[in-house]
Design a protein around this motif. Sequence first.
Motif, PDB file in Angstrom:
ATOM      1  N   UNK A  76       0.835  -1.202   0.000  1.00 16.81           N
ATOM      2  CA  UNK A  76       0.000   0.000   0.000  1.00 16.81           C
ATOM      3  C   UNK A  76       0.870   1.252   0.000  1.00 16.81           C
ATOM      4  N   UNK A  77       0.463   2.252  -0.753  1.00 19.04           N
ATOM      5  CA  UNK A  77       1.204   3.509  -0.799  1.00 19.04           C
ATOM      6  C   UNK A  77       0.715   4.444   0.307  1.00 19.04           C
ATOM      7  N   UNK A  78       1.415   5.546   0.476  1.00 20.12           N
ATOM      8  CA  UNK A  78       1.060   6.491   1.539  1.00 20.12           C
ATOM      9  C   UNK A  78      -0.310   7.108   1.331  1.00 20.12           C
ATOM     10  N   UNK A  79      -0.779   7.199   0.072  1.00 22.66           N
ATOM     11  CA  UNK A  79      -2.071   7.829  -0.198  1.00 22.66           C
ATOM     12  C   UNK A  79      -3.213   6.822  -0.280  1.00 22.66           C
ATOM     13  N   UNK A  80      -2.967   5.552   0.090  1.00 24.69           N
ATOM     14  CA  UNK A  80      -4.044   4.575   0.156  1.00 24.69           C
ATOM     15  C   UNK A  80      -4.222   3.719  -1.075  1.00 24.69           C
ATOM     16  N   UNK A  81      -3.389   3.909  -2.090  1.00 26.75           N
ATOM     17  CA  UNK A  81      -3.485   3.067  -3.282  1.00 26.75           C
ATOM     18  C   UNK A  81      -2.589   1.837  -3.115  1.00 26.75           C
ATOM     19  N   UNK A  82      -2.521   1.019  -4.173  1.00 25.96           N
ATOM     20  CA  UNK A  82      -1.677  -0.180  -4.144  1.00 25.96           C
ATOM     21  C   UNK A  82      -0.659  -0.103  -5.271  1.00 25.96           C
ATOM     22  N   UNK A  83       0.605  -0.362  -4.930  1.00 28.22           N
ATOM     23  CA  UNK A  83       1.692  -0.386  -5.903  1.00 28.22           C
ATOM     24  C   UNK A  83       2.102  -1.827  -6.163  1.00 28.22           C
ATOM     25  N   UNK A  84       2.624  -2.055  -7.360  1.00 27.16           N
ATOM     26  CA  UNK A  84       3.152  -3.374  -7.708  1.00 27.16           C
ATOM     27  C   UNK A  84       4.471  -3.205  -8.451  1.00 27.16           C
ATOM     28  N   UNK A  85       5.453  -4.015  -8.058  1.00 25.30           N
ATOM     29  CA  UNK A  85       6.735  -4.098  -8.753  1.00 25.30           C
ATOM     30  C   UNK A  85       6.857  -5.510  -9.312  1.00 25.30           C
ATOM     31  N   UNK A  86       6.839  -5.634 -10.641  1.00 22.68           N
ATOM     32  CA  UNK A  86       6.952  -6.927 -11.316  1.00 22.68           C
ATOM     33  C   UNK A  86       8.306  -6.969 -12.004  1.00 22.68           C
ATOM     34  N   UNK A  87       9.109  -7.957 -11.644  1.00 21.52           N
ATOM     35  CA  UNK A  87      10.498  -8.017 -12.100  1.00 21.52           C
ATOM     36  C   UNK A  87      10.809  -9.371 -12.708  1.00 21.52           C
ATOM     37  N   UNK A  88      11.592  -9.368 -13.804  1.00 21.43           N
ATOM     38  CA  UNK A  88      12.130 -10.611 -14.342  1.00 21.43           C
ATOM     39  C   UNK A  88      13.425 -10.325 -15.094  1.00 21.43           C
ATOM     40  N   UNK A  89      14.193 -11.388 -15.335  1.00 23.89           N
ATOM     41  CA  UNK A  89      15.502 -11.327 -15.996  1.00 23.89           C
ATOM     42  C   UNK A  89      16.529 -10.530 -15.191  1.00 23.89           C
ATOM     43  N   UNK A  90      16.276 -10.273 -13.920  1.00 25.47           N
ATOM     44  CA  UNK A  90      17.249  -9.600 -13.074  1.00 25.47           C
ATOM     45  C   UNK A  90      17.848 -10.643 -12.136  1.00 25.47           C
ATOM     46  N   UNK A  91      19.135 -10.944 -12.316  1.00 25.09           N
ATOM     47  CA  UNK A  91      19.798 -11.978 -11.531  1.00 25.09           C
ATOM     48  C   UNK A  91      20.904 -11.344 -10.699  1.00 25.09           C
ATOM     49  N   UNK A  92      20.788 -11.489  -9.382  1.00 23.29           N
ATOM     50  CA  UNK A  92      21.809 -10.987  -8.466  1.00 23.29           C
ATOM     51  C   UNK A  92      21.634 -11.689  -7.127  1.00 23.29           C
ATOM     52  N   UNK A  93      22.711 -11.858  -6.351  1.00 19.02           N
ATOM     53  CA  UNK A  93      22.610 -12.631  -5.109  1.00 19.02           C
ATOM     54  C   UNK A  93      21.708 -11.995  -4.063  1.00 19.02           C
ATOM     55  N   UNK A  94      21.573 -10.671  -4.084  1.00 15.67           N
ATOM     56  CA  UNK A  94      20.740  -9.979  -3.099  1.00 15.67           C
ATOM     57  C   UNK A  94      19.436  -9.498  -3.725  1.00 15.67           C
ATOM     58  N   UNK A  95      18.841 -10.315  -4.606  1.00 12.61           N
ATOM     59  CA  UNK A  95      17.686  -9.871  -5.381  1.00 12.61           C
ATOM     60  C   UNK A  95      16.535  -9.415  -4.490  1.00 12.61           C
ATOM     61  N   UNK A  96      16.208 -10.176  -3.457  1.00 11.69           N
ATOM     62  CA  UNK A  96      15.066  -9.797  -2.626  1.00 11.69           C
ATOM     63  C   UNK A  96      15.300  -8.456  -1.937  1.00 11.69           C
ATOM     64  N   UNK A  97      16.482  -8.254  -1.374  1.00  7.17           N
ATOM     65  CA  UNK A  97      16.776  -6.988  -0.713  1.00  7.17           C
ATOM     66  C   UNK A  97      16.780  -5.834  -1.712  1.00  7.17           C
ATOM     67  N   UNK A  98      17.300  -6.085  -2.926  1.00 10.92           N
ATOM     68  CA  UNK A  98      17.340  -5.030  -3.939  1.00 10.92           C
ATOM     69  C   UNK A  98      15.940  -4.612  -4.355  1.00 10.92           C
ATOM     70  N   UNK A  99      15.046  -5.573  -4.556  1.00  8.03           N
ATOM     71  CA  UNK A  99      13.690  -5.233  -4.976  1.00  8.03           C
ATOM     72  C   UNK A  99      12.935  -4.493  -3.877  1.00  8.03           C
ATOM     73  N   UNK A 100      13.149  -4.863  -2.628  1.00  5.91           N
ATOM     74  CA  UNK A 100      12.510  -4.137  -1.528  1.00  5.91           C
ATOM     75  C   UNK A 100      13.010  -2.688  -1.502  1.00  5.91           C
ATOM     76  N   UNK A 101      14.296  -2.477  -1.758  1.00 15.23           N
ATOM     77  CA  UNK A 101      14.819  -1.111  -1.785  1.00 15.23           C
ATOM     78  C   UNK A 101      14.225  -0.314  -2.945  1.00 15.23           C
ATOM     79  N   UNK A 102      14.103  -0.943  -4.120  1.00 10.22           N
ATOM     80  CA  UNK A 102      13.461  -0.264  -5.250  1.00 10.22           C
ATOM     81  C   UNK A 102      12.051   0.160  -4.868  1.00 10.22           C
ATOM     82  N   UNK A 103      11.303  -0.738  -4.225  1.00 10.83           N
ATOM     83  CA  UNK A 103       9.925  -0.426  -3.839  1.00 10.83           C
ATOM     84  C   UNK A 103       9.884   0.704  -2.818  1.00 10.83           C
TER      85      UNK A 103
END
Length: 328
Positions: free
Chosen positions: A182-209
């Motif tokens: 959920x965003x600060x204004x009450x909506x919903x955001x989505x981050x859809x990712x593929x073809x991104x390979x890195x050892x810290x992928x989960x942490x990186x995607x959370x930071x992007x979000x």
Amino acid sequence: MTDHELATKLKELADVPAPPPRLDLDRARRIGGRRRRARTTALVVGCAAVVTAGGLTAVSVFRADPAPAPPAVQQQPQPQSIAPAPTDNPLVAKASFGWLPEEVTGVEYAAGGHGDTALAIGRGELPPMLWLTVSDQEPAPPRDLSGEPKSIPQRVGGRDGHWVTADANDPLNHGDSYLRWPTADGRWAQLHTYYLARPDLQQALVRVAEEATFANRGVPLPLRISSLPPSFHLSDAYTSRRPDQDRVPWKLVLQYSANGALVTINVAPPGATSKDGLGVPKCVKKNGLEACVSIDKEQAAGITPKELLSRITLLGLDETKWTPHVIG
């Protein structure tokens, strides 16, 4: 007939065995069962056709009794904190990236009939892609997930979000990852990712979000248009940053409908391998850029490609000089 005679007749009539029923219950059950199976088969076939044509997901089509009607969805009013979209720019971003991993080499934007998206993209034959979207309500489960989607909690910026995955043991869904929050204004955001390979992928995607922002913003574009005919209605607007595919570092496409005609404006550095749109394009080169206009039905559009090109000013290759105020 005396009252005594009438009573006797009625008693005799009551003692006569009832006629056999005209409805064969066993036969009716057999026929009903066949018809119910026929309806179920037709429903499954119909749903399969819809799934094939539209990419929808059929749920519980073999339910014996009809499912209860879902509760009415209450449409949430647009939060007051969201600024209205600018009217002088055909390409308005509703979501923007902050931090991005080093594999990303550019950001593309799209608006119009095919959805409003921000896409962070890299290079290569299978470039990494991070799609960022925002909507008033949480969207339905992704259509391309196999089986029953699972939700795995994930905090994003102090808010309770979650991963959507087909594998309960892998929140990243084997690299085809969906993160929602959920965003600060009450909506919903989505981050859809593929073809991104890195050892810290989960942490990186959370930071992007966590560093993404959500507000209406006119994307700076490399042109100004003095005016457009009143009949012009935006169909799609998008930027592309795929030099491996387009042979130029970027391109912009604006498409309008006008009385049934399709009007397409392409802007890019000279040398693009192809131009979107219908009809034979009319092009001009100026300030290191090339602008092309194609109209499939000029009479319906009420303007010629040459006339529309005369209203366009090209701002050059330096992206710091592009403008978010495009029309007017």
